[in-house]
Design an enzyme around this catalytic site. Structure first.
Site, PDB file in Angstrom:
ATOM      1  N   LYS A 151       0.810  -1.218   0.000  1.00  0.00           N
ATOM      2  CA  LYS A 151       0.000   0.000   0.000  1.00  0.00           C
ATOM      3  C   LYS A 151       0.844   1.268   0.000  1.00  0.00           C
ATOM      4  O   LYS A 151       0.657   2.149  -0.827  1.00  0.00           O
ATOM      5  CB  LYS A 151      -0.935   0.000   1.217  1.00  0.00           C
ATOM      6  CG  LYS A 151      -1.881   1.197   1.279  1.00  0.00           C
ATOM      7  CD  LYS A 151      -2.862   1.181   0.144  1.00  0.00           C
ATOM      8  CE  LYS A 151      -3.856   2.319   0.231  1.00  0.00           C
ATOM      9  NZ  LYS A 151      -4.730   2.375  -0.951  1.00  0.00           N
ATOM     10  N   SER A 152       1.736   1.363   0.957  1.00  0.00           N
ATOM     11  CA  SER A 152       2.485   2.606   1.129  1.00  0.00           C
ATOM     12  C   SER A 152       3.955   2.329   0.872  1.00  0.00           C
ATOM     13  O   SER A 152       4.620   1.660   1.666  1.00  0.00           O
ATOM     14  CB  SER A 152       2.286   3.128   2.565  1.00  0.00           C
ATOM     15  OG  SER A 152       3.037   4.299   2.776  1.00  0.00           O
TER      16      SER A 152
END
Length: 611
Positions: free
Chosen positions: A606-607
């Site tokens: 995700k990040s």
């Protein structure tokens, strides 16, 4: 990127750490591991795969009960996803145990130096140099040893460290990589993301660059590397645990697609007042800056945020008397045009922790440019370092594919375009009343789109089950939309989906159009509709299976395609938001019909807190 958790208190450490890790598996799910101390010894368990695989291992190989420990879920950046490369990692004498997010950029030089001094390495990771450095420079004092090693580490990193000689202590460091302390009743937590610890506490403190946090039975001590004591200022998290639940939905991705009307409404809240746009966060920024001083606007982002930025570019260029350029973050740092105080640079990142975007921000500030951050995390590194931050207020997004991040980022860019146009008396002034009127109605129009398209898209997704290739075409803003739709299908359904400017198909790509190949033709921009129709006819002449996405009442498109998907008609600048909904749903249902984990696509996290 990978996820870190830590715990010290009176409860079962491994139970709490495993629970926290399950809330972080969107940050990494190649492997997972924990280190638990019973105040005398430290035990480690690691397993390839997801958190449930680690839990299964612990059923076979249980750990002694301990009251403190650290855990990690990994997204592999250095070294294959194996048990050997999983964190925690230790030196060969198992003196120090480390979990790490980020990249140690000078790990080769450090590794060579350590090998020359008799150290032996067993993994392919950059992380392994850290416990070896700690062992090599061990002063006999845990905190002093950590402080001695930190200057040797180059890059961005977050660390949680335990030591066999101090089995009652965890030391945490954050350097350009998020790590927060959570405060409980006679207990403390560490996490690289709020979501992991929200069921235990809402009081947090983000560890800052140059700070060291020491968690022990004596309490929490934060100090600078130089030894100056810091009183951590606690922040209260606004989100609730319910925000991190799938609720009645099978996947986070579907939940977050359906949440978009509500989240767009929150993005607009307090910013549309009496038929005017008011962005409170801009007030102090605009008081210090004169918009007329800027000669150019740059928009910098990655992935889906980059596509939102492309929409922002097209809107701003048509409304302002300024050139606007959009750049990929990883390229901007090394390849950009002239930068100085006459540049306004806008950075977009859902998490506010994207390493490439943070590096690009640093580059812009180095040249004296003014900076605005658009992010969903008010306390992120990007938010703290930009001159001005506009928060999307979209709530947590836990599915790896970004959906509501995209639509709320575009919403903010539209608001910003209106404010800048008014400040500069730009050529788009006459468009503002209609834009504001339609922004008021935007949440309702997105809700209508969900109702109109969800069932039909579910049916069309069946067509993708046995396909390997798919094309999306569009003109103007529809081309940008095609790029985002293709990215979603690549991420979620593992389809070789390609987006093309519709007029470019005949300049080479038409060679790939064969009978039955699916093509999604986007036609939401009225002034480009006739040209788009011509392009669709060219594709249909090669027997492609064409699905048109257009506005209600457009019979011209419906007559020439195999299937048509109708969506509400709004202002052309808002169409990339409305038309994104069926493409997001298509990616979701195509992924599920093909049997994939849509929330956790392979090889993605995700990040991305590493460059």
């Amino acid at each position: 990127m990978s996820g870190i958790v830590g715990y010290i208190g009176k409860s079962s450490a491994h139970t709490i750490i495993l629970d926290c890790l399950t809330h972080l598996d969107y940050r990494g799910y190649d492997s997972a591991g924990i280190a638990i101390s019973n105040m005398k010894t430290i035990e480690v368990r690691k397993e390839k795969g997801r958190i449930e695989d680690l839990e299964a291992l612990l059923e076979i190989e249980p750990m002694t009960n301990g009251k403190l420990g650290i855990g990690h879920t990994r997204w592999a950046s250095h070294g294959a996803p194996t048990v050997l490369n999983a964190h925690p990692l230790s030196d060969e004498n198992e003196q120090f145990f480390v979990v790490h997010n980020g990249i140690i950029e000078n790990n080769r030089q450090l590794k060579n130096m350590l090998i020359e001094n008799g150290h032996h390495f067993t993994t392919e990771t950059d992380t392994e140099v850290i416990p070896h450095l700690l062992a090599h420079f061990d002063t006999g004092n845990f905190a002093d040893t950590v402080k001695k090693v930190l200057p040797y580490l180059k890059g961005s990193f977050a660390l949680a460290i335990m030591s066999k000689s101090d089995p009652d202590t965890i030391i945490a460091i954050s350097q350009e990589n998020p790590l927060i302390i959570g405060f409980g009743q006679d207990e403390a937590f560490l996490s690289s993301d709020i979501s992991a610890i929200l069921s235990y506490t809402k009081e947090i403190y983000p560890i800052k660059n140059g700070e060291i946090a020491v968690l022990s039975p004596k309490g929490i001590k934060v100090e600078t590397v130089e030894g100056m004591s810091i009183q951590p200022e606690k922040k209260i998290v606004e989100w609730d645990q319910a925000d991190f639940s799938r609720q009645e939905h099978e996947h986070y991705m579907l939940k977050e697609i359906i949440e978009q009307p509500k989240e767009i409404k929150k993005t607009l809240e307090g910013r549309l007042i009496d038929d005017r746009v008011h962005i409170p966060e801009l007030e102090s920024f605009l008081a210090e800056k004169t918009i007329d001083q800027y000669q150019k606007i740059d928009i910098v982002a990655t992935g889906t945020a980059y596509h939102a930025g492309m929409v922002g570019k097209k809107v701003m260029e048509s409304m302002l008397n300024l050139p606007v350029e959009v750049s990929i973050s990883s390229e901007f740092r090394y390849e950009h045009g002239p930068l100085n105080e006459k540049n306004l640079v806008i950075f977009i990142s859902q998490s506010g922790e994207t390493a490439d975007t943070l590096s690009a921000l640093k580059e812009a500030k180095l040249h004296g440019s003014s900076t605005i951050a658009i992010t969903n995390r008010q306390r992120s590194n990007l938010a703290r370092k930009a001159d001005c931050t506009i928060c999307t207020n979209a709530g947590p997004e836990l599915s790896v594919p970004a959906t509501k991040a995209y639509t709320t980022q575009i919403t903010v860019l539209l608001l910003l375009a209106i404010v800048l146009t008014e400040k500069t008396n730009g050529p788009g002034m006459d468009r503002i009343p209609e834009m504001i009127k339609e922004l008021y109605n935007l949440p309702e129009e997105v809700e209508k789109t969900l109702i109109m398209t969800q069932d039909a898209i579910d049916q069309f997704a069946q067509v993708t089950e046995d396909q390997d290739n798919l094309f999306l075409i569009g003109r103007g803003l529809d081309y940008v939309l095609a790029l985002e739709g293709a990215l979603k299908l690549q991420e979620v359904a593992y389809l070789h989906a390609d987006a093309y400017a519709a007029g470019e198909m005949k300049h080479g790509t038409m060679a790939l159009i064969t009978p039955g190949v699916p093509v999604i033709a986007l036609s939401t921009q009225i002034h480009l509709r006739d040209k788009t129709i011509n392009n669709i006819k060219e594709i249909k002449a090669r027997d492609a299976f064409v699905v048109g996405v257009t506005t209600i009442g457009d019979d011209d498109i419906s007559e020439i395609v195999d299937e048509v998907m109708y969506i509400p008609e709004v202002h052309p600048f808002l169409m990339p938001i409305i038309a994104a909904i069926p493409l997001q749903l298509l990616a979701y249902y195509a992924g599920t019909v093909r049997g994939y984990d849509v929330d956790r696509p392979r090889n993605l996290a995700k990040s991305l807190t590493v460059e």
